[in-house]
Design a protein around this motif. Structure first.
Motif, PDB file in Angstrom:
ATOM      1  N   ALA A 113     145.618  82.038  -2.042  1.00 25.06           N
ATOM      2  CA  ALA A 113     146.631  81.583  -1.093  1.00 25.06           C
ATOM      3  C   ALA A 113     146.054  81.409   0.307  1.00 25.06           C
ATOM      4  O   ALA A 113     146.507  80.544   1.059  1.00 25.06           O
ATOM      5  N   ILE A 114     145.028  82.184   0.650  1.00 25.46           N
ATOM      6  CA  ILE A 114     144.460  82.110   2.003  1.00 25.46           C
ATOM      7  C   ILE A 114     143.815  80.747   2.267  1.00 25.46           C
ATOM      8  O   ILE A 114     144.163  80.088   3.252  1.00 25.46           O
ATOM      9  N   PRO A 115     142.904  80.262   1.407  1.00 25.97           N
ATOM     10  CA  PRO A 115     142.359  78.913   1.664  1.00 25.97           C
ATOM     11  C   PRO A 115     143.427  77.824   1.592  1.00 25.97           C
ATOM     12  O   PRO A 115     143.365  76.835   2.331  1.00 25.97           O
ATOM     13  N   ALA A 116     144.411  78.000   0.714  1.00 26.33           N
ATOM     14  CA  ALA A 116     145.498  77.019   0.632  1.00 26.33           C
ATOM     15  C   ALA A 116     146.283  76.997   1.948  1.00 26.33           C
ATOM     16  O   ALA A 116     146.663  75.932   2.438  1.00 26.33           O
ATOM     17  N   GLY A 117     146.523  78.155   2.525  1.00 26.40           N
ATOM     18  CA  GLY A 117     147.220  78.237   3.802  1.00 26.40           C
ATOM     19  C   GLY A 117     146.436  77.602   4.933  1.00 26.40           C
ATOM     20  O   GLY A 117     146.993  76.920   5.792  1.00 26.40           O
ATOM     21  N   ILE A 118     145.126  77.823   4.926  1.00 28.55           N
ATOM     22  CA  ILE A 118     144.267  77.218   5.958  1.00 28.55           C
ATOM     23  C   ILE A 118     144.279  75.695   5.816  1.00 28.55           C
ATOM     24  O   ILE A 118     144.403  74.967   6.810  1.00 28.55           O
ATOM     25  N   ALA A 119     144.166  75.199   4.595  1.00 27.88           N
ATOM     26  CA  ALA A 119     144.185  73.756   4.362  1.00 27.88           C
ATOM     27  C   ALA A 119     145.528  73.155   4.769  1.00 27.88           C
ATOM     28  O   ALA A 119     145.576  72.098   5.419  1.00 27.88           O
ATOM     29  N   LEU A 120     146.622  73.834   4.418  1.00 26.87           N
ATOM     30  CA  LEU A 120     147.952  73.334   4.777  1.00 26.87           C
ATOM     31  C   LEU A 120     148.125  73.300   6.291  1.00 26.87           C
ATOM     32  O   LEU A 120     148.660  72.332   6.841  1.00 26.87           O
ATOM     33  N   ALA A 121     147.678  74.337   6.979  1.00 23.42           N
ATOM     34  CA  ALA A 121     147.782  74.368   8.442  1.00 23.42           C
ATOM     35  C   ALA A 121     146.972  73.236   9.061  1.00 23.42           C
ATOM     36  O   ALA A 121     147.442  72.560   9.990  1.00 23.42           O
ATOM     37  N   ALA A 122     145.770  73.013   8.550  1.00 25.51           N
ATOM     38  CA  ALA A 122     144.923  71.939   9.086  1.00 25.51           C
ATOM     39  C   ALA A 122     145.566  70.573   8.886  1.00 25.51           C
ATOM     40  O   ALA A 122     145.584  69.738   9.805  1.00 25.51           O
ATOM     41  N   VAL A 123     146.125  70.337   7.706  1.00 30.37           N
ATOM     42  CA  VAL A 123     146.777  69.053   7.420  1.00 30.37           C
ATOM     43  C   VAL A 123     148.015  68.879   8.300  1.00 30.37           C
ATOM     44  O   VAL A 123     148.240  67.802   8.868  1.00 30.37           O
TER      45      VAL A 123
END
Length: 150
Positions: A113-123
């Motif tokens: 979930a952590i990398p997914a959260g980082i990717a979502l925030a960046a997008v």
């Protein structure tokens, strides 16, 4: 109104006449990708709920249906952005603002979930920057306060 009845003062907007700016296209692509991701997640959840492979079947089905419906907002916004419809910026911005708290909660979770959260925030941040950009605003024919036609 036919072309013969069009008043001389009514001319097409210069901002909408040219090619679609890349920033607008990128914003549409990001919104579309978010919509597709939510749609895939919703269909996956729905499938798991209907096949009975989860502990709480009703919650999985309800969650899946909710995600499928929520996916319509960014998908419609992406389509509108590609077609240069001024109404589409509002739903696109709302989608990005809704994604920020979701990304925050994913970042504070465990595992994948952590990398997914980082990717979502960046997008979400990138899409917001693209959506409020002056070039994008002009391409959509959105006027700021005090700039309305008279």
């Amino acid at each position: 109104m036919s072309s013969e009845q069009t008043p001389a003062s009514a001319k097409p907007q210069d901002d909408l006449a040219g090619p679609r700016p890349r920033r607008l296209t990128y914003a549409a692509v990001l919104a579309g990708l978010e919509g597709l991701t939510v749609l895939v997640g919703g269909v996956w959840m729905l499938a798991l709920g209907l096949t009975g492979e989860v502990d709480h079947r009703q919650q999985a089905v309800t969650g899946g249906v909710t995600l499928v419906i929520l996916a319509l907002l960014p998908l419609l916004a992406a389509r509108g952005l590609l077609a240069r419809r001024s109404w589409s910026r509002g739903p696109a911005v709302i989608t990005q603002l809704m994604a920020l708290p979701v990304s925050y909660s994913l970042i504070h979770a465990d595992g994948v979930a952590i990398p997914a959260g980082i990717a979502l925030a960046a997008v979400a941040i990138a899409a917001l920057v693209l959506l409020v950009n002056g070039e994008t605003t002009r391409a959509l024919g959105i006027r700021g306060p005090g700039n309305a036609e008279k």
